[in-house]
Design an enzyme around this catalytic site. Structure first.
Site, PDB file in Angstrom:
ATOM      1  N   ASP A   1       0.850  -1.189   0.000  1.00  0.00           N
ATOM      2  CA  ASP A   1       0.000   0.000   0.000  1.00  0.00           C
ATOM      3  C   ASP A   1       0.884   1.236   0.000  1.00  0.00           C
ATOM      4  O   ASP A   1       2.039   1.188   0.449  1.00  0.00           O
ATOM      5  CB  ASP A   1      -0.904  -0.006   1.236  1.00  0.00           C
ATOM      6  CG  ASP A   1      -2.173   0.810   1.044  1.00  0.00           C
ATOM      7  OD1 ASP A   1      -3.261   0.218   0.975  1.00  0.00           O
ATOM      8  OD2 ASP A   1      -2.059   2.049   0.962  1.00  0.00           O
TER       9      ASP A   1
ATOM     10  N   ASP B   1       4.088   1.846  -4.506  1.00  0.00           N
ATOM     11  CA  ASP B   1       3.332   2.552  -5.537  1.00  0.00           C
ATOM     12  C   ASP B   1       3.046   1.519  -6.616  1.00  0.00           C
ATOM     13  O   ASP B   1       3.944   1.127  -7.373  1.00  0.00           O
ATOM     14  CB  ASP B   1       4.166   3.708  -6.101  1.00  0.00           C
ATOM     15  CG  ASP B   1       3.483   4.423  -7.266  1.00  0.00           C
ATOM     16  OD1 ASP B   1       2.409   3.965  -7.721  1.00  0.00           O
ATOM     17  OD2 ASP B   1       4.033   5.431  -7.742  1.00  0.00           O
TER      18      ASP B   1
ATOM     19  N   TYR C   1     -12.429   5.996 -14.632  1.00  0.00           N
ATOM     20  CA  TYR C   1     -12.448   4.871 -13.707  1.00  0.00           C
ATOM     21  C   TYR C   1     -13.141   3.668 -14.352  1.00  0.00           C
ATOM     22  O   TYR C   1     -12.624   2.548 -14.338  1.00  0.00           O
ATOM     23  CB  TYR C   1     -13.178   5.281 -12.431  1.00  0.00           C
ATOM     24  CG  TYR C   1     -13.308   4.192 -11.389  1.00  0.00           C
ATOM     25  CD1 TYR C   1     -12.351   4.059 -10.378  1.00  0.00           C
ATOM     26  CD2 TYR C   1     -14.387   3.319 -11.392  1.00  0.00           C
ATOM     27  CE1 TYR C   1     -12.464   3.068  -9.420  1.00  0.00           C
ATOM     28  CE2 TYR C   1     -14.508   2.318 -10.436  1.00  0.00           C
ATOM     29  CZ  TYR C   1     -13.549   2.201  -9.445  1.00  0.00           C
ATOM     30  OH  TYR C   1     -13.664   1.211  -8.496  1.00  0.00           O
TER      31      TYR C   1
ATOM     32  N   LYS D   1     -11.509   0.081 -15.448  1.00  0.00           N
ATOM     33  CA  LYS D   1     -11.983  -1.163 -14.849  1.00  0.00           C
ATOM     34  C   LYS D   1     -12.474  -2.153 -15.916  1.00  0.00           C
ATOM     35  O   LYS D   1     -12.366  -3.373 -15.751  1.00  0.00           O
ATOM     36  CB  LYS D   1     -13.098  -0.870 -13.843  1.00  0.00           C
ATOM     37  CG  LYS D   1     -12.609  -0.203 -12.564  1.00  0.00           C
ATOM     38  CD  LYS D   1     -11.646  -1.086 -11.790  1.00  0.00           C
ATOM     39  CE  LYS D   1     -11.325  -0.520 -10.419  1.00  0.00           C
ATOM     40  NZ  LYS D   1     -10.405  -1.393  -9.659  1.00  0.00           N
TER      41      LYS D   1
END
Length: 291
Positions: free
Chosen positions: A34, A62, A156, A160
């Protein structure tokens, strides 16, 4: 059976954090990858209090950086001996605004975190799992935004959609090595990413979302745990939608164009353009009939 090791990106909060807890409960050793060190420290403290001990660790990552991701995978192998599971859960809301106004740099950032990272994870986890010769399982996070317009932000949702198709491509390519690749496609879940509480979701429950239950991270984590487990050993290339029925309900036109007599309480059959009139069997009270 030897203890298996899982690497969970975005594992410090939200659905990733719930997935970490589930996998620990299932006996996995887990490495959290994370970017947010502060939140990760809190997660580690809480998990230690729950008895995780040395079975969980954190590496600042990252996920859009290939050296960072590769180092996180190496850390998991160095610490625990193998990499058996990768969960690509890291995400951001990303760019927003009309397509005519979104900055290219913001669009690229969104794709770097949401789609590029999944490719990098598949690349390096695939190499390690193939070399181990014992198979493995990878779960990527898609979204119902990938399945229809108007559900999520444009960059987004498109990223996805790429994740979900990349999942199928990788499943096909990795199958000879017994490496299974699947995806989960969450609906509206109460996480820090969307900043909604269960109370905020109440107007959606039983309407836009047919199932009258607020979506929480553990609902998704349970599906991830299933997909990486033995009970799913013959499942690969699948995208499992976890949305309380939102996509099953479709566009939710209801009776806006006066095309669904059932929603007005009628029971019968429409015979279309056959020349035979429709049959109305009875008229229900609206409360008695279908929504």
């Amino acid at each position: 059976m030897a203890v298996q090791t899982a690497l969970v990106t975005g594992g410090a909060s939200g659905m990733g954090r719930a997935t970490v807890a589930r996998l620990l409960d299932r006996g996995f050793d887990v490495v959290i990858a994370d970017l947010n060190e502060e939140v990760a420290d809190t997660a580690l403290t809480e998990l230690a209090q729950d008895g995780a001990g040395e079975r969980v660790s954190f590496v600042r990552t990252d996920v859009s950086s290939e050296p960072d991701f590769e180092a996180a995978i190496a850390r998991a192998v160095e610490r625990h001996g193998t990499l058996d599971v990768l969960v690509n859960a890291a995400g951001v809301g990303g760019a927003f605004g009309p397509l005519t106004d979104i900055e290219v740099e913001d669009w690229d950032y969104t794709f770097d975190v949401l789609l590029r990272s999944v490719f990098i994870g598949l690349k390096h986890a695939g190499r390690v799992m193939r070399a181990q010769g014992t198979g493995g399982a990878i779960v990527n996070f898609g979204s119902i935004g990938a399945q229809a317009a108007g559900v999520g932000l444009q960059p987004y949702s498109v990223a996805k959609a790429g994740v979900e198709h990349l999942t199928r491509m990788a499943a096909y390519e990795y199958a000879p090595d017994n490496i299974r690749v699947n995806a989960v496609s969450p609906g509206i879940i109460t996480t820090p990413l969307i900043g909604l509480t269960e109370a905020d979701l109440q107007p959606l429950l039983g309407t836009v979302q047919p199932l009258p239950v607020a979506g929480v991270p553990d609902h998704v984590a349970g599906v991830v745990a299933f997909l990486v487990g033995e009970d799913a050993r013959f499942i690969t290339g699948e995208v499992v939608t976890v949305d309380g029925g939102i996509m099953a309900a479709g566009p939710q036109l209801r009776d806006l164009v006066n095309n669904n007599p059932a929603l007005r309480g009628y029971v019968g059959v429409n015979r279309g353009s056959t020349g035979v009139k429709a049959t109305i069997h009875k008229k229900l009270d609206v409360a008695e009939g279908s929504r």
